[in-house]
Design an enzyme around this catalytic site. Structure first.
Site, PDB file in Angstrom:
ATOM      1  N   CYS A 142      -4.493  -1.823  -1.759  1.00  0.00           N
ATOM      2  CA  CYS A 142      -4.676  -0.394  -2.020  1.00  0.00           C
ATOM      3  C   CYS A 142      -5.620  -0.277  -3.210  1.00  0.00           C
ATOM      4  CB  CYS A 142      -3.309   0.215  -2.351  1.00  0.00           C
ATOM      5  SG  CYS A 142      -3.360   1.946  -2.838  1.00  0.00           S
TER       6      CYS A 142
ATOM      7  N   ASP B 137       0.873  -1.179   0.000  1.00  0.00           N
ATOM      8  CA  ASP B 137       0.000   0.000   0.000  1.00  0.00           C
ATOM      9  C   ASP B 137       0.908   1.227   0.000  1.00  0.00           C
ATOM     10  OD1 ASP B 137      -2.462   1.522   0.289  1.00  0.00           O
ATOM     11  OD2 ASP B 137      -1.945   1.820   2.377  1.00  0.00           O
ATOM     12  N   SER B 138       0.297   2.389  -0.178  1.00  0.00           N
ATOM     13  CA  SER B 138       1.060   3.635  -0.087  1.00  0.00           C
ATOM     14  C   SER B 138       1.524   3.900   1.344  1.00  0.00           C
ATOM     15  CB  SER B 138       0.172   4.797  -0.541  1.00  0.00           C
ATOM     16  OG  SER B 138      -0.978   4.852   0.291  1.00  0.00           O
TER      17      SER B 138
ATOM     18  N   HIS C  92      -7.184   2.748   3.997  1.00  0.00           N
ATOM     19  CA  HIS C  92      -6.912   3.537   5.213  1.00  0.00           C
ATOM     20  C   HIS C  92      -8.175   3.719   6.060  1.00  0.00           C
ATOM     21  CE1 HIS C  92      -3.134   4.685   3.257  1.00  0.00           C
ATOM     22  NE2 HIS C  92      -2.759   5.279   4.373  1.00  0.00           N
TER      23      HIS C  92
ATOM     24  N   GLU D  43      -2.400   8.665   8.388  1.00  0.00           N
ATOM     25  CA  GLU D  43      -0.949   8.410   8.434  1.00  0.00           C
ATOM     26  C   GLU D  43      -0.317   9.082   9.655  1.00  0.00           C
ATOM     27  OE1 GLU D  43       1.395   6.743   6.324  1.00  0.00           O
ATOM     28  OE2 GLU D  43      -0.392   5.761   5.525  1.00  0.00           O
TER      29      GLU D  43
ATOM     30  N   CYS E 248     -11.138   2.707   0.322  1.00  0.00           N
ATOM     31  CA  CYS E 248      -9.729   3.046   0.565  1.00  0.00           C
ATOM     32  C   CYS E 248      -9.322   2.283   1.818  1.00  0.00           C
ATOM     33  CB  CYS E 248      -9.565   4.544   0.771  1.00  0.00           C
ATOM     34  SG  CYS E 248      -7.912   5.012   1.352  1.00  0.00           S
TER      35      CYS E 248
HETATM   36  N1  DGL Z   1      -4.899   3.063   0.935  1.00  0.00           N
HETATM   37  C1  DGL Z   1      -5.017   3.456  -0.407  1.00  0.00           C
HETATM   38  C2  DGL Z   1      -6.288   3.047  -1.075  1.00  0.00           C
HETATM   39  O1  DGL Z   1      -6.828   2.023  -0.720  1.00  0.00           O
HETATM   40  C3  DGL Z   1      -4.345   4.694  -0.900  1.00  0.00           C
HETATM   41  C4  DGL Z   1      -4.541   5.950  -0.165  1.00  0.00           C
HETATM   42  C5  DGL Z   1      -3.610   7.015  -0.703  1.00  0.00           C
HETATM   43  O2  DGL Z   1      -2.403   6.804  -0.639  1.00  0.00           O
HETATM   44  O3  DGL Z   1      -4.115   8.014  -1.226  1.00  0.00           O
HETATM   45  O4  DGL Z   1      -6.754   3.661  -1.978  1.00  0.00           O
END
Ligand code: DGL
Length: 297
Positions: free
Chosen positions: A96, A33-34, A209, A175, A207
């Site tokens: 992600c 993931d990011s 996150h 984050e 997402c």
């Molecule tokens: N966690 C990610 C997603 O599922 C990316 C969030 C990001 O880095 O903008 O889209």
């Protein structure tokens, strides 16, 4: 810094530099993931597949991915996949939605023999179970703008009204560990208010996150709105794919987890304690051409 270990340095690679080694059942599953978002998938993989070794890769030097160009995310994703293959990975879970939308097709074409599991907003189950015919979707701008999302809507959301919000700024707050502070709550309220006022009875988390702010989302949405996190379904899909490829680890094995970040390893270790309830072992990796002297081996 990892200067003595060049294998921990990645460069944005072109496909012809990439190898596609054969993978063994004894290899780890790589999950990327990011940033910390993919940990919301990792915890379900851990629970469902306790025998599997997992490596988690957080590209925190580049987070958020949401506002980035698809070509850039493809390049990061290829390099992270190659890095994972170099560590023996037998399967990649793209934990992600944004990277799945931008890069999954490219990854499958580039690493033709490697199994991938991606993820996308759970529009299908959302549309199948809504009673009001109105579904909210919280995902990043990159996901909403993608062809994959357009296809998803065309296939599964006919006759259902989707209310979308990219929640700009939410990923950086998560984050930063701001899971239930006033700023996060205010931002979520402003993202969710229009869809709630429109009458959605289901909200899809698009997402990885966002499950980490689920208590706040529930508090704002109230008890009558169903929130769907696709992570458990992604873990089940990973199990199916491993089984199909004959890649399941021996059941008696106790799986390990090793994490890598292009950000600050100590910080990710601390965050993992908060987000997962246990502390991950974290090593740094760096991107060639980027100054990342925070990364530790
Ligand atoms: N966690 C990610 C997603 O599922 C990316 C969030 C990001 O880095 O903008 O889209």
């Amino acid at each position: 810094m990892n200067a003595e270990d060049p294998n921990l340095c990645l460069s944005a690679s072109s496909p012809d530099l990439l190898s596609d080694a054969s993978h063994l059942a004894s290899g780890p599953i790589a999950v990327f993931d990011s940033g910390v978002g993919g940990l919301s998938v990792l915890r379900h993989l851990r629970a469902l597949l306790p025998a599997e070794d997992l490596i988690y890769l957080a590209d925190q030097a580049h987070v958020p991915y949401g506002p980035r160009r698809a070509s850039e995310i493809q390049s990061f994703s290829r390099s992270i996949t190659q890095f994972s293959l170099d560590r023996g990975a037998k399967m990649i879970v793209v934990a992600c939605n944004t990277a799945t939308a931008a890069a999954l097709d490219d990854l499958r074409a580039t690493f033709a023999h490697l199994p991938f599991v991606g993820m996308e907003p759970a529009v299908k189950p959302g549309a199948a179970t809504t009673r009001s015919g109105k579904v909210g979707v919280l995902a990043t701008a990159g996901t909403f703008e993608s062809q994959r999302y357009a296809d998803l809507m065309a296939r599964f959301a006919q006759g259902v009204a989707l209310y979308e919000n990219p929640c700009n700024g939410l990923v950086p707050l998560i984050e930063a560990g701001e899971l239930d502070g006033a700023e996060t709550r205010t931002l979520l309220e402003s993202c969710m208010r229009p869809m709630l006022e429109a009458g959605v009875d289901t909200i899809v988390l698009g997402c990885t996150h966002y499950p980490f702010v689920l208590p706040t989302i529930h508090a704002i949405a109230g008890p009558n709105v169903r929130i769907i996190d696709p992570a458990p379904a992604v873990a089940r899909q990973a199990l199916r794919v491993l089984r199909e490829h004959g890649l399941l680890a021996p059941a008696e094995q106790q799986g390990s987890i090793q994490a890598y970040t292009s950000g600050d390893p100590e910080r990710l270790a601390q965050m993992s304690e908060t987000l997962l309830g246990f502390e991950l072992r974290v090593r740094g990796f760096c991107w060639d051409g980027l100054e990342l002297d925070r990364a530790e081996d």
